[in-house]
Scaffold this motif. Structure first.
Motif, PDB file in Angstrom:
ATOM      1  N   GLY B 150       0.776  -1.032  -0.234  1.00 19.56           N
ATOM      2  CA  GLY B 150       0.375  -0.226  -0.529  1.00 19.56           C
ATOM      3  C   GLY B 150       0.795   1.120   0.095  1.00 19.56           C
ATOM      4  O   GLY B 150       0.086   2.492  -0.065  1.00 19.56           O
ATOM      5  N   ARG B 151       1.936   1.549  -0.628  1.00 20.10           N
ATOM      6  CA  ARG B 151       2.783   2.655  -0.533  1.00 20.10           C
ATOM      7  C   ARG B 151       3.257   3.147  -1.451  1.00 20.10           C
ATOM      8  O   ARG B 151       3.106   2.373  -2.961  1.00 20.10           O
ATOM      9  CB  ARG B 151       4.297   1.879  -0.109  1.00 20.10           C
ATOM     10  N   GLU B 298     -11.569   7.868   0.954  1.00 27.76           N
ATOM     11  CA  GLU B 298      -9.685   6.961   1.038  1.00 27.76           C
ATOM     12  C   GLU B 298      -9.958   7.564   3.123  1.00 27.76           C
ATOM     13  O   GLU B 298      -9.976   6.955   3.596  1.00 27.76           O
ATOM     14  CB  GLU B 298      -8.559   7.940   0.942  1.00 27.76           C
ATOM     15  N   ARG B 312      -3.281   0.888  11.013  1.00 25.44           N
ATOM     16  CA  ARG B 312      -2.881   0.947  10.109  1.00 25.44           C
ATOM     17  C   ARG B 312      -1.970   0.559  10.172  1.00 25.44           C
ATOM     18  O   ARG B 312      -0.784  -0.039  10.573  1.00 25.44           O
ATOM     19  CB  ARG B 312      -3.655   2.357   9.614  1.00 25.44           C
ATOM     20  N   GLY B 314       1.985   0.165   8.076  1.00 24.74           N
ATOM     21  CA  GLY B 314       3.237   1.070   7.087  1.00 24.74           C
ATOM     22  C   GLY B 314       2.803   2.433   7.676  1.00 24.74           C
ATOM     23  O   GLY B 314       1.887   2.888   8.251  1.00 24.74           O
ATOM     24  N   ASP B 316       2.724   6.297   7.516  1.00 22.94           N
ATOM     25  CA  ASP B 316       1.436   6.715   6.335  1.00 22.94           C
ATOM     26  C   ASP B 316       1.985   7.743   5.356  1.00 22.94           C
ATOM     27  O   ASP B 316       0.886   8.867   4.126  1.00 22.94           O
ATOM     28  CB  ASP B 316       0.411   7.858   7.444  1.00 22.94           C
ATOM     29  N   LYS B 319       1.203   6.597   2.055  1.00 24.12           N
ATOM     30  CA  LYS B 319       0.658   5.606   1.489  1.00 24.12           C
ATOM     31  C   LYS B 319       0.021   6.247   0.778  1.00 24.12           C
ATOM     32  O   LYS B 319      -0.328   7.255  -0.219  1.00 24.12           O
ATOM     33  CB  LYS B 319      -0.412   6.096   2.455  1.00 24.12           C
ATOM     34  N   THR B 324      -5.596   1.029   1.779  1.00 27.71           N
ATOM     35  CA  THR B 324      -5.456   0.892   3.274  1.00 27.71           C
ATOM     36  C   THR B 324      -5.278  -0.370   3.432  1.00 27.71           C
ATOM     37  O   THR B 324      -6.080  -1.472   3.734  1.00 27.71           O
ATOM     38  CB  THR B 324      -6.268   1.400   3.607  1.00 27.71           C
ATOM     39  N   CYS B 325      -4.137  -0.301   4.526  1.00 31.69           N
ATOM     40  CA  CYS B 325      -4.258  -1.743   4.968  1.00 31.69           C
ATOM     41  C   CYS B 325      -3.475  -1.300   5.962  1.00 31.69           C
ATOM     42  O   CYS B 325      -3.519  -0.330   6.665  1.00 31.69           O
ATOM     43  CB  CYS B 325      -2.059  -1.884   4.217  1.00 31.69           C
ATOM     44  N   ARG B 362      -6.132  -5.721   2.745  1.00 33.86           N
ATOM     45  CA  ARG B 362      -6.277  -4.772   2.216  1.00 33.86           C
ATOM     46  C   ARG B 362      -6.949  -4.301   1.621  1.00 33.86           C
ATOM     47  O   ARG B 362      -8.022  -5.668   1.217  1.00 33.86           O
ATOM     48  CB  ARG B 362      -4.729  -4.749   0.808  1.00 33.86           C
TER      49      ARG B 362
END
Lengths: 414, 414
Positions: B150-151, B298, B312, B314, B316, B319, B324-325, B362
């Protein structure tokens, strides 16, 4: 303000060797809402499609699935998986699509050896078998129905000879599958590649293939699991063995189509819906009944063209039932005729390639396009248009001749 | 007796990173009758699609067209065309799809060099530029939006550095195109590959790509015209230069997409209709408005998940707005939750790959799936299901939190 207009393609009568018209049931299937690629409803549809493909290819092979790309993606998937650099591949060529097989094989790193026969004819199987014994290839790739010339190569004796010699035989049945018999198991064909947009009457964009255990064994020597999804303890192979394509790697595609469902690409949802519906239509009609239908309409078309006084191109003894090649009369501009047919009647017929460009028209009678009204409308339009372009034809005879064939009904071939 | 049932996929709310739901207008476009591949009406649609793709990719490149295959066919077409055996290719990896680029490049015969950063983060552009100067690659291939984590990787500084060094930069924008800005020209990206089944909301099966003159110049050194359609006087190149794929040979594909229309594959008619309609929808909405819509939904989703007390995954600051993980609470069986969401609510969310399997869900908010009712239904269903699987969440807060965001409207990001 809309800069791009609503889609509204004109209705067409498509009498080419593909892409042809599709049954409205297939069109409707394409428009169904999406399912996720691992949704159990979707994987069930994938499994059903595999079973239908086995019936279509007349095989008990484990592997029968579509490659997500147009027909040549299926050809390349099989060739790139089976050809290791330096392998000798024999391609017997009797038209343009034989050259394509040679071209793909060359790019896969093969030493390609070819034999050629005059366009408009096919090989006596003995010639191919002699070439095998003389040239000692590792693989043979051959076209079944060569749409560029409208000829069809008998494969049974070649299949038997390859099996006796433990050679793999790869067959391009893109233009014949679903229209004429393709007997994968009975003819001992090791891998067969079909197309969707011809006799199956599904839009272009998938290539159904099947292959047997002998092919799988050769593929598995080169199997590689992608980094990022490799299991613990995975041992990497010699990179020189890797199949050169990831997208078309059959060892990965078959994992994706197996109960394991190892992630590869995202299956083309709408196209899979369409293929499944196209196969349902084929199986509901019945393969033998479908082949008989294609022969009936071919006979009606040929009778009409003959009555008009037009000459067919090529050796009739190996004519493809689903493509009829007509010599363009010497004083006629073939492209002008095609353009008027399309513009004024909405009817499309095809030209050809290379040495046959401008020499012949190719009239396809494939799948959903292969029906009585299309044959009669096609003949009527041709009869009306040809004199406007300087052709001297026999007027008023074509439709009657075709109707005689229809009146006789679906009489079996002699 | 029908052995295979009528197609009737259950309605789904698809909140994955693809394939996602498609707009009914796209579904309808898929179902239109066929046109022949060289029918002037069809080639006009091809040309319009190229123009729309240029707008989508924000480029003045001559070449912008779909490859007929799923997203990785586009990746492979670009890589196999640009990589000559022995070329050094740098792939900066921050998730699974970076490994895929490395995998494809390896199979193309590249010497692949990689740098990796922790999953859940991306590279500081300086790290990539340092690696370029240290490793001296011939090409760089990088993922823009890495759906596995998700990056999203910032590309502008990398693009500038590559251009200064006269290096080609290839970008996998499969998951971002149509959902977040992808500035082909402004960021100096040499080749960009998109996907259809994510933010464009067109079914899987095509991969839109664009590339500039610098890429074309490198491709043309390897151009080969197929036997069977070679013009008189054609001079064959050194076979070691040939692009290894025929199906994915961009030099042939661009001829097919040029006014020359040199025959290659048969363009996937229905999918082209669908892509064109999907692009019309994007351009009618407006790219900026579409990006803002994705950010709004989102924010609503994130607010709801936070209110529920979920964490969440990861960093941010990088992101992806369209994925959205969520960390799966430690005592919860993530797959059981996903199964119940699908079976009882018809809602699909995704798991992840490799080290993140079983660790995160995800949730995609892409294209047509990215709308208020889907966000609210997804939050409501998750809130209802999680406690049944042992998660302790804050009840009754998620929907209100999301509605606050919607009440604020499409406020620009800070």
């Amino acid at each position: 303000m809309k800069r791009y207009k609503d889609l509204s393609p004109s209705p067409r009568i498509i009498l080419t060797p593909g892409p042809v018209e599709v049954d409205p049931r297939v069109s409707r299937a394409l428009s169904y809402p999406m399912l996720g690629q691992f949704d159990p409803e979707f994987t069930a549809l994938m499994n059903e499609t595999m079973q239908m493909l086995r019936e279509l290819f007349r095989t008990s092979n484990r592997w029968a699935f579509p490659v997500d790309g147009t027909s040549r993606s299926g050809l390349e998937a099989v060739l790139t998986g089976l050809i290791e650099p330096g392998d000798r591949v024999l391609v017997p060529i009797f038209g343009r699509f034989g050259y394509l097989l040679a071209e793909i094989a060359e790019r896969c790193g093969a030493e390609v050896v070819t034999i050629e026969t005059e366009w408009g004819t096919v090989f006596d199987p003995g010639e191919v078998i002699d070439a095998i014994d003389r040239l000692k290839p590792d693989l043979i790739a051959i076209v079944h129905g060569e749409t560029s010339t409208g000829r069809m190569q008998p494969l049974e004796a070649i299949g038997r000879a390859c099996r006796e010699r433990e050679l793999l035989l790869i067959v391009d049945a893109v233009a014949t599958i679903g229209g004429v018999p393709v007997e994968t198991d009975a003819w001992q064909l090791d891998a067969v590649i079909g197309g969707t947009q011809k006799c199956l009457s599904v839009p272009s964009g998938m290539s159904p293939i099947t292959y047997n255990d002998r092919v799988e064994a050769k593929l598995m020597r080169r199997k590689r699991i992608e980094k990022g999804i490799q299991p613990d303890g995975y041992i990497e192979k010699d990179p020189s063995l890797f199949i050169r394509s990831n997208y078309l790697d059959l060892t990965q595609l078959q994992d994706y189509w197996s109960p394991q469902r190892l992630n590869h690409h995202t299956e083309a949802t709408a196209m899979l819906y369409g293929l499944r519906e196209g196969l349902r239509l084929v199986l509901e009609e019945g393969l033998e009944e479908r082949f008989a239908r294609h022969r009936l309409h071919e006979r009606a078309l040929v009778a009409g063209l003959e009555a008009m006084g037009l000459t067919r191109y090529g050796d009739d003894s190996c004519k493809m039932p689903v493509v009829t090649c007509v010599c363009i009369p010497s004083n006629v501009d073939g492209e002008a005729v095609r353009s008027q047919l399309l513009a004024d009647f909405g009817i499309e017929i095809a030209s050809s390639f290379g040495p046959l460009k401008g020499q012949i028209w190719r009239i396809g009678t494939m799948g959903y396009s292969c029906r009585k009204s299309n044959i009669l409308l096609g003949l009527a339009a041709l009869e009306a248009v040809l004199p406007l372009h300087g052709a001297s034809i026999v007027p008023g005879a074509a439709i009657s001749a075709a109707l005689v064939i229809y009146a006789e009904g679906a009489k079996p071939d002699a």
